[in-house]
Structure formats: C-alpha cells, structure tokens
Enzyme design. Structure first.
Site, short mmCIF file in Angstrom:
data_model
loop_
_atom_site.label_atom_id
_atom_site.label_comp_id
_atom_site.label_asym_id
_atom_site.label_seq_id
_atom_site.Cartn_x
_atom_site.Cartn_y
_atom_site.Cartn_z
N CYS A 1 3.51 -8.08 -3.44
CA CYS A 1 4.52 -9.08 -3.77
C CYS A 1 5.03 -8.92 -5.20
O CYS A 1 4.27 -8.64 -6.11
CB CYS A 1 4.01 -10.49 -3.62
SG CYS A 1 3.64 -10.95 -1.94
N ARG B 1 7.03 -3.54 -4.35
CA ARG B 1 5.77 -4.27 -4.21
C ARG B 1 5.68 -5.02 -2.88
O ARG B 1 4.63 -5.57 -2.55
CB ARG B 1 5.61 -5.28 -5.36
CG ARG B 1 5.57 -4.64 -6.73
CD ARG B 1 5.49 -5.69 -7.79
NE ARG B 1 4.18 -6.31 -7.82
CZ ARG B 1 3.19 -5.95 -8.63
NH1 ARG B 1 3.38 -4.98 -9.48
NH2 ARG B 1 2.04 -6.56 -8.58
N TRP C 1 5.05 -9.22 0.52
CA TRP C 1 4.28 -8.37 1.43
C TRP C 1 3.26 -9.31 2.05
O TRP C 1 2.29 -9.70 1.39
CB TRP C 1 3.61 -7.22 0.67
CG TRP C 1 2.94 -6.24 1.58
CD1 TRP C 1 3.51 -5.16 2.19
CD2 TRP C 1 1.56 -6.23 2.00
NE1 TRP C 1 2.59 -4.51 2.96
CE2 TRP C 1 1.38 -5.15 2.86
CE3 TRP C 1 0.47 -7.07 1.75
CZ2 TRP C 1 0.16 -4.84 3.46
CZ3 TRP C 1 -0.75 -6.77 2.34
CH2 TRP C 1 -0.89 -5.66 3.18
N ASN D 1 1.16 -14.11 -5.92
CA ASN D 1 0.70 -12.77 -5.61
C ASN D 1 -0.82 -12.82 -5.51
O ASN D 1 -1.47 -13.18 -6.48
CB ASN D 1 1.15 -11.81 -6.72
CG ASN D 1 0.63 -10.40 -6.57
OD1 ASN D 1 0.59 -9.66 -7.53
ND2 ASN D 1 0.24 -10.00 -5.39
N GLY D 2 -1.33 -12.53 -4.34
CA GLY D 2 -2.78 -12.55 -4.17
C GLY D 2 -3.16 -13.23 -2.86
O GLY D 2 -2.33 -13.41 -1.97
N GLU E 1 -4.26 14.51 2.58
CA GLU E 1 -3.01 14.02 2.00
C GLU E 1 -1.83 14.29 2.96
O GLU E 1 -0.96 13.44 3.15
CB GLU E 1 -2.77 14.70 0.64
CG GLU E 1 -1.40 14.48 0.02
CD GLU E 1 -1.05 13.02 -0.27
OE1 GLU E 1 -1.90 12.13 -0.07
OE2 GLU E 1 0.10 12.77 -0.67
N LYS F 1 0.89 11.58 4.72
CA LYS F 1 2.36 11.65 4.69
C LYS F 1 2.91 11.47 6.11
O LYS F 1 3.87 10.75 6.33
CB LYS F 1 2.86 13.01 4.17
CG LYS F 1 2.61 13.37 2.72
CD LYS F 1 3.10 12.39 1.71
CE LYS F 1 1.98 11.52 1.30
NZ LYS F 1 2.05 10.57 0.32
N GLU G 1 2.42 7.75 7.28
CA GLU G 1 3.13 6.65 6.64
C GLU G 1 4.65 6.79 6.67
O GLU G 1 5.34 5.79 6.63
CB GLU G 1 2.63 6.41 5.21
CG GLU G 1 2.85 7.54 4.25
CD GLU G 1 2.23 7.29 2.87
OE1 GLU G 1 1.90 6.16 2.53
OE2 GLU G 1 2.10 8.28 2.13
N HIS H 1 -17.50 20.12 15.94
CA HIS H 1 -18.51 19.06 16.05
C HIS H 1 -17.96 17.84 16.79
O HIS H 1 -18.44 16.73 16.60
CB HIS H 1 -19.02 18.67 14.66
CG HIS H 1 -19.74 19.80 13.98
ND1 HIS H 1 -21.04 20.15 14.27
CD2 HIS H 1 -19.32 20.69 13.05
CE1 HIS H 1 -21.39 21.19 13.55
NE2 HIS H 1 -20.36 21.55 12.79
N LYS I 1 4.41 -0.39 -2.29
CA LYS I 1 3.98 0.72 -3.15
C LYS I 1 2.72 0.39 -3.93
O LYS I 1 1.84 1.22 -4.08
CB LYS I 1 5.10 1.11 -4.11
CG LYS I 1 4.73 2.31 -4.95
CD LYS I 1 5.84 3.29 -5.06
CE LYS I 1 5.42 4.56 -5.74
NZ LYS I 1 4.87 5.54 -4.83
N1 GLU Z 1 -0.85 -14.39 0.31
C1 GLU Z 1 0.56 -14.52 0.04
C2 GLU Z 1 1.37 -14.38 1.32
O1 GLU Z 1 0.98 -13.92 2.32
C3 GLU Z 1 0.99 -13.54 -1.00
C4 GLU Z 1 0.76 -12.13 -0.58
C5 GLU Z 1 0.79 -11.04 -1.66
O2 GLU Z 1 0.59 -11.24 -2.83
O3 GLU Z 1 0.96 -9.88 -1.25
O4 GLU Z 1 2.49 -14.77 1.37
#
Ligand code: GLU
Length: 617
Positions: free
Chosen positions: A2, A38, A98, A124-125, A495, A499, A502, A518, A612
């Site tokens: 986020c 983000r 996100w 964010n979190g 790696e 690619k 994703e 194996h 990212k």
């Molecule tokens: N937990 C919050 C949400 O789902 C924020 C997510 C985040 O920081 O990525 O909206």
C-alpha cells in the site's frame, strides 16, 4: 504494501514550482501515482473541501467550515483521470491498496471513516488483533462499512475521542495515540481530521516532506523527492501531528515531544519515463548493460566493504523473492571465488534460525526496495542480538538502508516494473564483485562484470529478440515449464521460473539438475518444455546428461548455453563469461517472460495480485 500520500498546505501561499494554491487533492492524486508500485488493487482520496469563497476566507485568516469528501475507485490509479478537479482544498490524504484483509471492492478501498465521517484513515500493515477490536467496537455501537482491518482504527479513534466534537489537536493526538497502542502487528497509519494530518507507525515506513509552505507525508521518499529534499523519517513508536503551519513529533507511549531529525535526501533521481519502450519491464531489461557498467566503476566502495565481510565470523544473506535467488547465487559465488562459507535464509524463515546469531555475526539483507518487512523484521532482531548489518539495497534512505551499519547501494536506478530485472542483475553483479574483492581480486571481478555487460548487450539486438519471440509463440499454450541448472545455474533456474510465474502466469518449476530423477521426472510427458542452463563450467557434462534423461521421456529441450548440443530442440546462444553466466543466462528468460505476457495480452509491468514492495507479513 500500500502507498500512502498526504498533503497539508498553507492556503495563503503558493508552492515553489508555481502550482496554484488549494489543489491538495491533485497533489495527492499525482503523489499516489508514484507509489502505485506498492499496490494497485484500488485507490482513494479524502479531501477536506472548501469552496473558493471559504478558501479565500481561510487565506485571510478567518475560519469557515470545511467538508470531508472521500472518493474511491477500483483498479489502477494510473488508468484513472483526476476526479476531484472541481474541489478546492489545502488538505488531502490518499492511498493505493494491496488488499490483505477484505476483497478488492470500493467499500474496502481506503480511506476509511469513523461513524461521524470526521476521521479518515489510510493504513499500511495488518492490524493483527482487528477481530477482537471490531467485536468490542460493534458492541459499543460502531457501524462498520468494510471488511478491512483498517476500519477499526477510525472507530477506535472515534471511541477514544468520546462524543464531543473535535476541539483541538491535543484530544485528537491523544485519541490517535491511544488507538495506536491498542493495535498489534506492524502498522503505519495516517489520519486526516479537522485541519490536521496525524500519523503513527510501528514497522511500516513513513516519511514527512518539508516544503516552504506545506508538508507532505508518504510511504516512501521517492514519492516526495521531486517536491522537496528535506525529510523526516518517522521512527517506530513515534507520532507526528501536522497542521498547516506546524509539525510536532511525539513519543507515542509518553506523548513527550521529540526534536525532529531532518534528513537531506541527496541522491539523484534517475529518469523513470518510458521513452521509446512500451513497458517499463522492457526498458529495464535494456538498461542492464548500463547498470553493469556503473557497478564495474564502483571499485572503491566494494573494496572497503569487502573487508567487513572478510573479518566477519558467520555471515548470513537474508532476502525474499528474486533477491533470495541472488543471495543463493551469492553462497555459490563466495564458496567458489572467496572460499568462504556464507549462510543463506529466506527473510520470513530467518527468525527461526536466529539462535545462531551473536555479536560476531554479519547479516547481509539484500532487497531492491529496502522495505520488505519479511527481511526488515528478522534483521532488526539480529541487530538486537549484537549482529552487524550490511545492507545491499537499491533505495537510498529506505528502512533497511537506515537500519544497517554499512550499506552497498545497488546502483540499478529506479525500477518501476513489479518484477525484478535490472535489480536482480545489479544484485548478482555486486555479489560477484564483492566475492572477488574479499580475496583481494577486485580487478578480476570488475573484468567479469565488464565482459558480462558486453554479453548482455549481444542479447539485446533485434535478431535475438526475434528468436525469443519465436520461442514465446511455441510456448504460448504451455501449461508447465521446467527449468534446470546445476551449481550457479541452480539459483538462475529459480529466478527464471519466478519470471515465468509472475509475468505471463505460467506454472514453472526450477530444479537442481540432479534432483529430477528423485521424483520430478515423473511429471515429464511428451512435449513438456524444459529449459536447460548449460554454461561452459564444471556443470556442463552432468546437466547435458540430465537434459538427455528428460528428452528420453519426451521432453522438449530449450538449451541456454555458449555452445549448441544435439539434445537441444531450441537453442538460445549466450556468451561464456564465467560466473557472469548467472546474469547472462537470466536475460533471455526475462525477455521470454515479457514476450509470453504480451502473447497472452497481459500487462508485464503490473501483474495481478502483486506489488513491488512487500511491506506486510
Ligand atoms: N490491511 C490493509 C488492507 O487490507 C492494508 C494493507 C496493506 O498495507 O497492504 O486494506
């Protein structure tokens, strides 16, 4: 993850660049675009709106009631037009999401409001205890409109404020502080209420930008650097309270004032415009020779840092995603070149190995953004155990950069596409250089990087691109692609599979060549594509045997090698550059992922479900 971006300006003054006054919503809209990497599920802005008449009155020092308006949208902010053009304001706060808790819906997009609509929150979190907090708040009569963990923050602040109207910043600061102390998990949030922005954090990053006549707050210094170089990085358990004219920082537990520490952001921003390229991913693939040239020229810094690695007792690389594969290649490089044992752990697993860590340990986190919480958290714990931290990061001023005792900047420039291309190359090149410098052979390392630079340039030519496009058409309908390599080519295989997963969403698995028999060989059927890395090193004969074993079971062999072999059904030639093969072998895979995505009509820059910088656990 986020992205958070807030603006609070004094309405009577103009911005330095001459932008008209009272366009906070527009500034936030543009600021959020720079943070889209983000998270890009949805976005929203809260704006404290004044009518032109009200604005005039405010500028004259009179007060007039303003209104909080929230605008939310699903999808990418970069695909949106500015919807708030008719609103005038000097105060706005936005978010690009996100999703962690609650689906991608308009209701779940931030900002979230309390019941009265006076407090807007972006976050964010993860509020790990949100279920019990929500239960309690519902019991107390709060009405929730979203499924997010974030919304509890708005209601908690409202609850702490009581039923009185907001009568000044102190009660609001106190309510924010009390709400913050009730949250568990790693969180950063910013609220807009009345005429203030107030933020508090633990774990997730926040930076305040100081302008002559305004303040900005953002998740990342790159979002503010075009407007100001004066910044304050908020530390954990600090609360910042910003009004149009003043900024105060407090210790969140005691509400004791803290003298703000102003940092000067003195790094140069590189051009991050698309130019002639259709997507950033392709542009960044093409920038790799330039990045390698820059790293080769970076001798002094590498030699100084090599001494720290040389003197350490117990060295640990810690990283996630592409960086973890670069780190894994680092263990092979240090063994091979420096005859030094370096441990490796994925960031989210490192906590479970921390009993090894002591005062003699050197922990080397590797991260493009310097903000991966899965790396930051264990690194902070290792630091508490007395370990020295040597961060290898791309972003100057990032959390890892500031946490570390020593830093090696990747010098990859801004990387905008979500998947790592040039940052991977920069990580591996720096590790090659560092491994050689550790044993006093920096010149040899530099020589390999310079040869690698030439070898990458040889891939980035139209004839080679046509070959890759041909291969991408052959593989368009492939359900599974297997990739094998031995030694240094094993992390390369990992790696390459990342690619393919994703960017074009192809199921792909990477294996050490010897592992196939194996169990995995059971998956090979007639026509199953298998990419084989066969560099001109000690792994060549054995990996060719593995390719023959796969072919015997019907596999379609795509060989990446300096020399062709009859087992290859499709051949991608690469130059022989010794350990630089890790980089040179990856470049055709980056291009393959890109062109496969185009074949499938996908956006290579912003793959689904990703962001990212991964700032949540
Ligand atoms: N937990 C919050 C949400 O789902 C924020 C997510 C985040 O920081 O990525 O909206």
């Amino acid at each position: 993850m986020c992205g958070v971006f807030g603006y609070i300006g004094h309405p009577s003054l103009k911005l330095r660049n001459g932008e008209s006054r009272l366009n906070a919503a527009k500034i936030v809209f543009e600021g959020l675009k720079t943070l889209e990497y983000r998270g890009y599920d949805s976005w929203g802005i809260a704006v404290q709106v004044q009518s032109p008449a009200a604005a005039k009155a405010l500028a004259g020092g009179q007060s007039e009631k303003s209104k909080l308006i929230v605008e939310k949208h699903i999808g990418k902010i970069s695909d949106s037009d500015f919807p708030l053009s008719t609103f005038h304001s000097s105060l706005a706060l936005g978010h690009t999401r996100w999703a962690t808790h609650g689906g991608v819906t308009k209701a779940n997009a931030h900002p979230h409001l309390d019941c009265t609509g006076r407090i807007a929150v972006v976050h964010n979190g993860i509020v790990e205890n949100f279920q019990e907090l929500k239960k309690d708040l519902v019991k107390k009569g709060h009405k929730f409109k979203s499924e997010t963990d974030t919304e509890v923050i708005a209601h908690l602040i409202e609850q702490e404020l009581g039923v009185q109207p907001i009568i000044g910043v102190r009660p609001l600061e106190n309510a924010v502080r009390k709400a913050f102390l009730k949250l568990s998990g790693l969180n950063a949030f910013v609220i807009l209420s009345d005429s203030y922005l107030i933020a508090a954090k633990n774990g997730s990053p926040l930076v305040v930008g100081i302008l002559k006549d305004a303040f900005l707050i953002a998740s990342d210094p790159s979002a503010i650097i075009t407007k100001t170089r004066e910044a304050i990085f908020l530390e954990d358990n600090q609360l910042v309270s910003i009004s149009q004219k003043s900024l105060n920082i407090y210790d969140v537990k005691s509400l004791k004032k803290i003298q703000p520490k102003i940092s000067h952001l003195d790094w140069t921003t590189t051009d991050s415009k698309l130019g002639k390229f259709a997507y950033f991913m392709l542009k960044e693939i093409y920038e790799q020779p330039q990045v390698l040239a820059k790293i080769a020229a970076n001798g002094g810094q590498i030699e100084k840092l090599a001494k720290i690695v040389k003197d350490a007792h117990g060295t640990f690389f810690v990283a996630c995603g592409s960086a973890s594969y670069a780190a894994l290649s680092g263990t092979y490089l240090f063994a091979k070149i420096a005859k030094k044992h370096v441990n490796f752990s994925i960031g989210s697993e490192f906590n479970y190995l921390e009993d090894y860590i002591d005062r003699g340990s050197l922990v080397i986190p590797i991260s493009q953004s310097g903000e991966s919480v899965d790396v930051i958290e264990p690194v902070v714990r290792a630091k508490k155990r007395g370990a020295k931290i040597f961060a290898i990061v791309n972003v100057y001023g990032s959390t890892l950069f500031r946490t570390a005792d020593y830093n090696l900047l990747l010098e990859a420039g801004v990387e905008k596409a979500v998947c790592a291309t040039k940052s991977w190359t920069a990580m591996v090149a720096n590790l090659i250089y560092l491994a050689y410098a550790t044993v006093g052979k920096a010149n040899q390392g530099r020589g390999i990087i310079q040869r690698t630079q030439k070898a990458v340039s040889k891939i980035l030519i139209p004839e080679y691109i046509n070959k890759i496009r041909k291969l991408s058409r052959i593989l368009t309908d492939a359900k599974d692609i297997y990739i094998i390599g031995r030694g240094l080519s094993y992390p390369t295989a990992l790696e390459a599979t990342l690619k393919l997963k994703e960017v074009p969403y192809v199921h792909s698995e990477g294996f050490a060549g010897g592992e196939l028999k194996h169990g995995v060989i059971a998956l090979i059927e007639k026509g199953t594509p298998c990419i084989v890395f066969a560099p001109n090193d000690e792994t060549y004969d054995d990996i060719i045997s593995n390719a023959i074993e796969i072919k015997a079971r019907g596999g379609y062999i795509i060989g990446v090698s300096p020399k062709t072999n009859q087992v290859f059904d499709f051949y991608l030639p690469v130059s022989d550059v010794e350990v630089g093969s890790v980089i040179v072998n990856t470049v055709p895979m980056q291009l393959l992922a890109y062109y496969l995505a185009l074949e499938k009509g996908l956006d290579p820059d912003k793959p689904r479900n990703l962001a990212k910088s991964v700032t949540v656990k």
